[in-house]
Design an enzyme around this catalytic site. Structure first.
Site, PDB file in Angstrom:
ATOM      1  N   ARG A 133       0.809  -1.226   0.000  1.00  0.00           N
ATOM      2  CA  ARG A 133       0.000   0.000   0.000  1.00  0.00           C
ATOM      3  C   ARG A 133       0.840   1.273   0.000  1.00  0.00           C
ATOM      4  O   ARG A 133       0.380   2.327   0.437  1.00  0.00           O
ATOM      5  CB  ARG A 133      -0.993   0.005   1.168  1.00  0.00           C
ATOM      6  CG  ARG A 133      -2.017  -1.108   1.101  1.00  0.00           C
ATOM      7  CD  ARG A 133      -3.157  -0.864   2.049  1.00  0.00           C
ATOM      8  NE  ARG A 133      -4.172  -1.893   1.892  1.00  0.00           N
ATOM      9  CZ  ARG A 133      -4.597  -2.674   2.889  1.00  0.00           C
ATOM     10  NH1 ARG A 133      -4.089  -2.523   4.098  1.00  0.00           N
ATOM     11  NH2 ARG A 133      -5.524  -3.575   2.672  1.00  0.00           N
ATOM     12  N   LYS A 155       3.575  10.792 -11.905  1.00  0.00           N
ATOM     13  CA  LYS A 155       2.725   9.931 -12.731  1.00  0.00           C
ATOM     14  C   LYS A 155       3.394   8.574 -12.882  1.00  0.00           C
ATOM     15  O   LYS A 155       4.540   8.479 -13.312  1.00  0.00           O
ATOM     16  CB  LYS A 155       2.491  10.545 -14.113  1.00  0.00           C
ATOM     17  CG  LYS A 155       1.486  11.664 -14.132  1.00  0.00           C
ATOM     18  CD  LYS A 155       1.191  12.068 -15.564  1.00  0.00           C
ATOM     19  CE  LYS A 155       0.141  13.146 -15.653  1.00  0.00           C
ATOM     20  NZ  LYS A 155      -0.167  13.512 -17.053  1.00  0.00           N
ATOM     21  N   GLU A 197      10.693  16.599 -25.578  1.00  0.00           N
ATOM     22  CA  GLU A 197      10.067  17.055 -24.335  1.00  0.00           C
ATOM     23  C   GLU A 197      10.701  18.354 -23.846  1.00  0.00           C
ATOM     24  O   GLU A 197      10.030  19.195 -23.251  1.00  0.00           O
ATOM     25  CB  GLU A 197      10.177  15.973 -23.264  1.00  0.00           C
ATOM     26  CG  GLU A 197       9.376  14.704 -23.553  1.00  0.00           C
ATOM     27  CD  GLU A 197       7.886  14.852 -23.282  1.00  0.00           C
ATOM     28  OE1 GLU A 197       7.454  15.949 -22.884  1.00  0.00           O
ATOM     29  OE2 GLU A 197       7.159  13.863 -23.482  1.00  0.00           O
ATOM     30  N   LYS A 238       8.359  22.063 -15.090  1.00  0.00           N
ATOM     31  CA  LYS A 238       7.407  21.030 -14.695  1.00  0.00           C
ATOM     32  C   LYS A 238       7.125  21.083 -13.203  1.00  0.00           C
ATOM     33  O   LYS A 238       5.977  20.909 -12.773  1.00  0.00           O
ATOM     34  CB  LYS A 238       7.911  19.646 -15.089  1.00  0.00           C
ATOM     35  CG  LYS A 238       6.879  18.554 -14.800  1.00  0.00           C
ATOM     36  CD  LYS A 238       7.110  17.282 -15.552  1.00  0.00           C
ATOM     37  CE  LYS A 238       5.928  16.338 -15.372  1.00  0.00           C
ATOM     38  NZ  LYS A 238       6.115  15.059 -16.104  1.00  0.00           N
ATOM     39  N   GLU A 248      -3.578  16.943 -12.010  1.00  0.00           N
ATOM     40  CA  GLU A 248      -3.996  17.268 -13.375  1.00  0.00           C
ATOM     41  C   GLU A 248      -5.487  17.580 -13.465  1.00  0.00           C
ATOM     42  O   GLU A 248      -6.210  17.090 -14.330  1.00  0.00           O
ATOM     43  CB  GLU A 248      -3.635  16.124 -14.339  1.00  0.00           C
ATOM     44  CG  GLU A 248      -3.616  16.558 -15.803  1.00  0.00           C
ATOM     45  CD  GLU A 248      -3.053  15.488 -16.730  1.00  0.00           C
ATOM     46  OE1 GLU A 248      -1.818  15.467 -16.866  1.00  0.00           O
ATOM     47  OE2 GLU A 248      -3.828  14.695 -17.269  1.00  0.00           O
ATOM     48  N   ARG A 252      -2.120  21.541 -15.238  1.00  0.00           N
ATOM     49  CA  ARG A 252      -1.119  20.517 -15.520  1.00  0.00           C
ATOM     50  C   ARG A 252      -1.363  19.848 -16.866  1.00  0.00           C
ATOM     51  O   ARG A 252      -0.439  19.319 -17.483  1.00  0.00           O
ATOM     52  CB  ARG A 252      -1.081  19.474 -14.403  1.00  0.00           C
ATOM     53  CG  ARG A 252       0.012  18.427 -14.615  1.00  0.00           C
ATOM     54  CD  ARG A 252       0.240  17.557 -13.391  1.00  0.00           C
ATOM     55  NE  ARG A 252       1.220  16.524 -13.681  1.00  0.00           N
ATOM     56  CZ  ARG A 252       1.738  15.703 -12.781  1.00  0.00           C
ATOM     57  NH1 ARG A 252       1.366  15.794 -11.517  1.00  0.00           N
ATOM     58  NH2 ARG A 252       2.621  14.790 -13.130  1.00  0.00           N
ATOM     59  N   ASN A 256       0.715  18.197 -21.532  1.00  0.00           N
ATOM     60  CA  ASN A 256       0.404  17.193 -22.539  1.00  0.00           C
ATOM     61  C   ASN A 256       0.387  17.755 -23.962  1.00  0.00           C
ATOM     62  O   ASN A 256      -0.157  17.117 -24.868  1.00  0.00           O
ATOM     63  CB  ASN A 256      -0.948  16.538 -22.230  1.00  0.00           C
ATOM     64  CG  ASN A 256      -0.894  15.672 -20.995  1.00  0.00           C
ATOM     65  OD1 ASN A 256      -0.103  14.740 -20.910  1.00  0.00           O
ATOM     66  ND2 ASN A 256      -1.710  15.995 -20.013  1.00  0.00           N
ATOM     67  N   HIS A 259       0.686  15.383 -26.824  1.00  0.00           N
ATOM     68  CA  HIS A 259       0.574  14.018 -26.336  1.00  0.00           C
ATOM     69  C   HIS A 259      -0.716  13.316 -26.752  1.00  0.00           C
ATOM     70  O   HIS A 259      -0.730  12.091 -26.883  1.00  0.00           O
ATOM     71  CB  HIS A 259       0.712  13.986 -24.815  1.00  0.00           C
ATOM     72  CG  HIS A 259       2.121  14.177 -24.342  1.00  0.00           C
ATOM     73  ND1 HIS A 259       2.856  15.308 -24.625  1.00  0.00           N
ATOM     74  CD2 HIS A 259       2.940  13.377 -23.619  1.00  0.00           C
ATOM     75  CE1 HIS A 259       4.061  15.188 -24.092  1.00  0.00           C
ATOM     76  NE2 HIS A 259       4.137  14.044 -23.471  1.00  0.00           N
ATOM     77  N   HIS A 263       0.236   9.985 -28.316  1.00  0.00           N
ATOM     78  CA  HIS A 263      -0.154   8.712 -27.718  1.00  0.00           C
ATOM     79  C   HIS A 263      -0.980   7.883 -28.693  1.00  0.00           C
ATOM     80  O   HIS A 263      -0.861   6.654 -28.729  1.00  0.00           O
ATOM     81  CB  HIS A 263      -0.948   8.955 -26.431  1.00  0.00           C
ATOM     82  CG  HIS A 263      -0.098   9.342 -25.264  1.00  0.00           C
ATOM     83  ND1 HIS A 263      -0.627   9.779 -24.068  1.00  0.00           N
ATOM     84  CD2 HIS A 263       1.250   9.368 -25.098  1.00  0.00           C
ATOM     85  CE1 HIS A 263       0.349  10.054 -23.225  1.00  0.00           C
ATOM     86  NE2 HIS A 263       1.500   9.809 -23.832  1.00  0.00           N
ATOM     87  N   HIS A 278       8.459   7.192 -27.882  1.00  0.00           N
ATOM     88  CA  HIS A 278       7.546   8.181 -27.313  1.00  0.00           C
ATOM     89  C   HIS A 278       7.876   9.606 -27.736  1.00  0.00           C
ATOM     90  O   HIS A 278       6.994  10.359 -28.161  1.00  0.00           O
ATOM     91  CB  HIS A 278       7.551   8.067 -25.784  1.00  0.00           C
ATOM     92  CG  HIS A 278       6.747   9.114 -25.101  1.00  0.00           C
ATOM     93  ND1 HIS A 278       5.366   9.169 -25.190  1.00  0.00           N
ATOM     94  CD2 HIS A 278       7.123  10.172 -24.325  1.00  0.00           C
ATOM     95  CE1 HIS A 278       4.932  10.206 -24.495  1.00  0.00           C
ATOM     96  NE2 HIS A 278       5.976  10.833 -23.963  1.00  0.00           N
TER      97      HIS A 278
END
Length: 380
Positions: A133, A155, A197, A238, A248, A252, A256, A259, A263, A278
């Site tokens: 956990r 993330k 990036e 960032k 997000e 935030r 992206n 992206h 993606h 990527h």
């Protein structure tokens, strides 16, 4: 809709602080940090044992030095190796790693360390978030893309057959060690992919930084103070956004830029990195975002040309047709985009722009306009 990111100031500091209250942490940036990783980790997580997750390629390049540093600081550690490549971010590897962390009898007060690129960081972070956990997590990114993007902000996750990074958690690391010297071992293709990036931070919120990159990109590739500056400035950008919007829910999403399209391109080639990695998807995606913004009358063709010229000069792809092999039709791309994490109750959200450094979040984009745009781009 008009949310934008303020440009971070230039800094010669080698530490960037991600300010999240009790969960704040430092990003250390500079050459040779892996040799000092043990002492850095021990100062943040005294007494913790480590499960070091590393892919087979990075293990051959950097694991010995990293392990020696841990040994020198008296940090007991277990090494867990995974295959290299995006396909590693899957349920079977996640399950195996969780089981191996437990088999090594690591406790909740111990930690998981990711030594590698974005794939290893995303996967190891999710393992840390889920096992017992929640265990402490340390990022030691070894690619440019991971140093400026995926290692910062918490993330974590794995891919699904429905799309990229759809299963995971927000889970912040305790420390990030970005050794810019390890980037000397990167293949040129991977360095360029990471540079996409870096360019993103200029395009979305810092026009001066983008101009600086246009003048200094060759020095960034070659190493030295320009490389450290580019990494630090990207991480600061960032960090500022993550501190303001950790989960997000608003601004935030600007990170992206490119992206949503990128993606979708990755999913369309089944994450086959021989065809598309990527950062290359992000490069094409950023180009599509600018071209779509021009289609909507938000920017002129001079801005589109400037972005295209820079990405091309660096050696990045800027057109869908540069992806080798057969691609699906526009309707399939729209199905993939419909699974994007930024979709809200079926409404499409895109990061668009009003100019260099002036990206914004546009919600409720008309799917018909996107479909028409993609059909045109796929036909060229």
């Amino acid at each position: 809709m008009a949310d934008t990111i303020a440009a971070p100031a230039l800094s010669d500091r080698n530490t960037v602080r991600v300010d999240l209250g009790a969960r704040s942490y430092d990003i250390k940036i500079g050459r040779g940090l892996i040799e000092n990783a043990g002492s850095e980790i021990a100062s943040v997580l005294p007494g913790a044992r480590l499960a070091v997750i590393v892919d087979q390629t990075v293990a051959g390049l950097h694991l010995d030095r990293f392990s020696r540093s841990l040994d020198a600081s008296g940090i007991d550690h277990t090494v867990l190796t995974v295959p290299a490549g995006e396909s590693t971010k899957r349920f079977s590897e996640f399950e195996r790693l969780c089981d191996e962390v437990l088999a090594a009898r690591l406790e909740r007060g111990d930690a998981v360390a990711a030594l590698g690129g974005g794939v290893v960081g995303d996967l190891a972070g999710f393992v840390a978030a889920a096992t017992r956990r929640g265990m402490a997590f340390v990022q030691v990114p070894t690619t440019l893309l991971a140093q400026v993007d995926s290692s910062v902000g918490g993330k974590t996750g794995i891919n699904s057959r429905h799309g990229k990074n759809l299963i995971g958690a927000f889970y912040q690391p305790a420390l990030v060690l970005a050794d810019t010297a390890v980037l000397d071992t990167l293949p040129l293709r991977d360095f360029r992919a990471g540079y996409a990036e870096v360019a993103k931070y200029g395009l979305l919120g810092d026009a001066d930084f983008f101009s600086w990159l246009e003048e200094n990109w060759t020095a960034v590739l070659e190493g030295g103070p320009e490389r450290d500056e580019a990494v630090a400035r990207s991480c600061q950008a960032k960090a500022d956004v993550v501190a303001a919007d950790e989960f997000e829910s608003g601004r935030r999403a600007l990170l992206n830029l490119g992206h949503t399209f990128g993606h979708a391109l990755e999913a369309a080639v089944s994450y086959e990195t021989e065809r598309l990695v990527h950062g290359e998807g992000v490069s094409i995606g950023m180009m599509l975002a600018h071209e779509f913004s021009a289609r909507l009358g938000l920017i002129g063709e001079d801005t589109v040309t400037r972005v295209r010229n820079h990405l091309t000069e660096v050696g990045l792809p800027v057109r869908i047709q540069q992806i080798p092999g057969q691609l699906p039709g526009a309707e399939t791309f729209m199905d993939i985009i419909g699974q994007d994490k930024k979709v809200s109750r079926g409404a499409l959200t895109f990061i668009l722009t009003r100019g260099i450094g002036a990206a914004f979040v546009e919600k409720g984009v008309d799917p018909a306009l996107v479909l028409e745009f993609l059909k045109e781009k796929l036909e060229r």
